[in-house]
Design an enzyme around this catalytic site. Structure first.
Site, PDB file in Angstrom:
ATOM      1  N   VAL A  66       0.814  -1.216   0.000  1.00 57.23           N
ATOM      2  CA  VAL A  66       0.000   0.000   0.000  1.00 57.23           C
ATOM      3  C   VAL A  66       0.848   1.267   0.000  1.00 57.23           C
ATOM      4  CG1 VAL A  66      -2.016  -1.076   1.064  1.00 57.23           C
ATOM      5  CG2 VAL A  66      -0.279   0.028   2.530  1.00 57.23           C
ATOM      6  N   ASN A  91      -7.324  -0.632   6.266  1.00 56.46           N
ATOM      7  CA  ASN A  91      -6.979  -1.328   7.511  1.00 56.46           C
ATOM      8  C   ASN A  91      -5.475  -1.539   7.683  1.00 56.46           C
ATOM      9  OD1 ASN A  91      -7.479  -3.402   9.814  1.00 56.46           O
ATOM     10  ND2 ASN A  91      -6.339  -4.545   8.265  1.00 56.46           N
ATOM     11  N   SER A 143      -7.178   4.934  15.635  1.00 52.65           N
ATOM     12  CA  SER A 143      -6.755   4.336  16.902  1.00 52.65           C
ATOM     13  C   SER A 143      -7.133   5.278  18.033  1.00 52.65           C
ATOM     14  CB  SER A 143      -5.237   4.130  16.898  1.00 52.65           C
ATOM     15  OG  SER A 143      -4.735   3.859  18.198  1.00 52.65           O
ATOM     16  N   TYR A 156       3.650   6.224  15.874  1.00 49.66           N
ATOM     17  CA  TYR A 156       2.347   5.600  15.651  1.00 49.66           C
ATOM     18  C   TYR A 156       1.220   6.605  15.885  1.00 49.66           C
ATOM     19  CZ  TYR A 156      -1.505   2.268  16.127  1.00 49.66           C
ATOM     20  OH  TYR A 156      -2.691   1.593  15.981  1.00 49.66           O
ATOM     21  N   SER A 159       0.900   9.022  13.080  1.00 46.61           N
ATOM     22  CA  SER A 159       0.268   8.462  11.882  1.00 46.61           C
ATOM     23  C   SER A 159      -1.236   8.303  12.045  1.00 46.61           C
ATOM     24  CB  SER A 159       0.909   7.110  11.538  1.00 46.61           C
ATOM     25  OG  SER A 159       0.566   6.099  12.467  1.00 46.61           O
ATOM     26  N   LYS A 160      -1.669   7.888  13.222  1.00 46.50           N
ATOM     27  CA  LYS A 160      -3.097   7.662  13.420  1.00 46.50           C
ATOM     28  C   LYS A 160      -3.853   8.977  13.615  1.00 46.50           C
ATOM     29  CE  LYS A 160      -3.134   3.249  12.863  1.00 46.50           C
ATOM     30  NZ  LYS A 160      -3.847   2.652  11.702  1.00 46.50           N
TER      31      LYS A 160
END
Length: 259
Positions: A66, A91, A143, A156, A159-160
């Site tokens: 992706v 996802n 998230s 993380y 990114s979320k």
């Protein structure tokens, strides 16, 4: 008429052959969708969806990174040649543990390329198709880290947080085109990734650490992949036709009940 039916609908699910993605693929196929799984590891079991799933669902799996723009565009173009793309579930994602001081540049780039650019690539490929159709549903996997501080999750969380705001942008920009876009924000979910993380970092203390991690959720346990999948099913079904531009925490009370 069956509630939450996806009969006759075509759904692209990234990272759909393992963990939460596999649960989403299986539930969607059981509800009648033709599931198109984009999966980095082409060696994943192509029979992720059993033949006897029910009314009319089926699945195909496509090797696709992706984070690779050209690969995503070509793969989705090929899928679209066989009919509409009614649903996109972004996802696929990777994790990283660390604060800003011990997050290396290559760590940040790796998380960005999958969790942000990967979502962008799929949106960039699918939105024009849905716009031309005049309809479509997108669910992005965010998230709890999108909206609350989590220790040692700098890259993380970055990114979320981006996934959350991309969701808002898509929902706003394409509401007049008949495209709905929402996101799901899970807390810790029991997947093979969690088991692998515990085994690698806490050898010999797996059961103790599993119990400790479970208790970080106020409800006293981790989520199940199927629970996330059922929320995704609802959001992609016609029963959710009035819902767009919204984040849905599924977190065992973590956001509101911790602290």
């Amino acid at each position: 008429m069956s509630k939450f039916s996806l009969k006759g609908k075509s759904a692209i699910i990234t990272g759909g052959a393992s963990g939460i993605g596999k649960a989403i693929s299986t539930v969607f196929a059981h509800q009648g969708a033709h599931v198109h799984i984009l999966e980095l590891n082409a060696e994943h079991d192509k029979s992720v969806i059993p033949d006897n799933i029910g009314i009319s669902g089926k699945a195909n799996i496509y090797p696709c990174d992706v984070s690779n723009h050209e690969q995503v565009m070509e793969t989705i173009k090929n899928i679209a040649e066989h009919g509409n793309i009614d649903i996109l579930v972004n996802n696929a994602g990777i994790a990283h543990v660390g604060n800003v001081e011990n997050t290396k540049e290559e760590d940040l780039d790796r998380v960005y390329n999958v969790n942000i650019k990967g979502v962008y690539n799929c949106l960039h490929a699918v939105v024009p198709i849905m716009k031309k159709q005049g309809s479509g549903v997108i669910v992005n996997m965010a998230s709890i880290a999108s909206s609350v501080g989590i220790s040692d999750r700098f890259a993380y969380s970055m990114s979320k947080g981006a996934v959350l705001t991309m969701t808002y942008s898509i929902a706003k920009d394409y509401i007049a085109s008949g495209i709905r876009c929402n996101c799901i924000s899970p807390a810790r979910v029991h997947t093979p990734f969690v088991d692998g993380f515990i085994k690698k970092n806490y050898p010999g203390n797996e059961a103790e650490m599993f119990d400790a991690l479970s208790k970080t959720q106020p409800i006293g346990r981790m989520g199940k992949p199927e629970e996330i999948a059922h929320l995704a099913l609802y959001l992609c079904s016609d029963e959710a036709a009035f819902i767009t531009g919204t984040d849905f925490p599924i977190d065992g009370g973590f956001i509101k009940l911790n602290g």
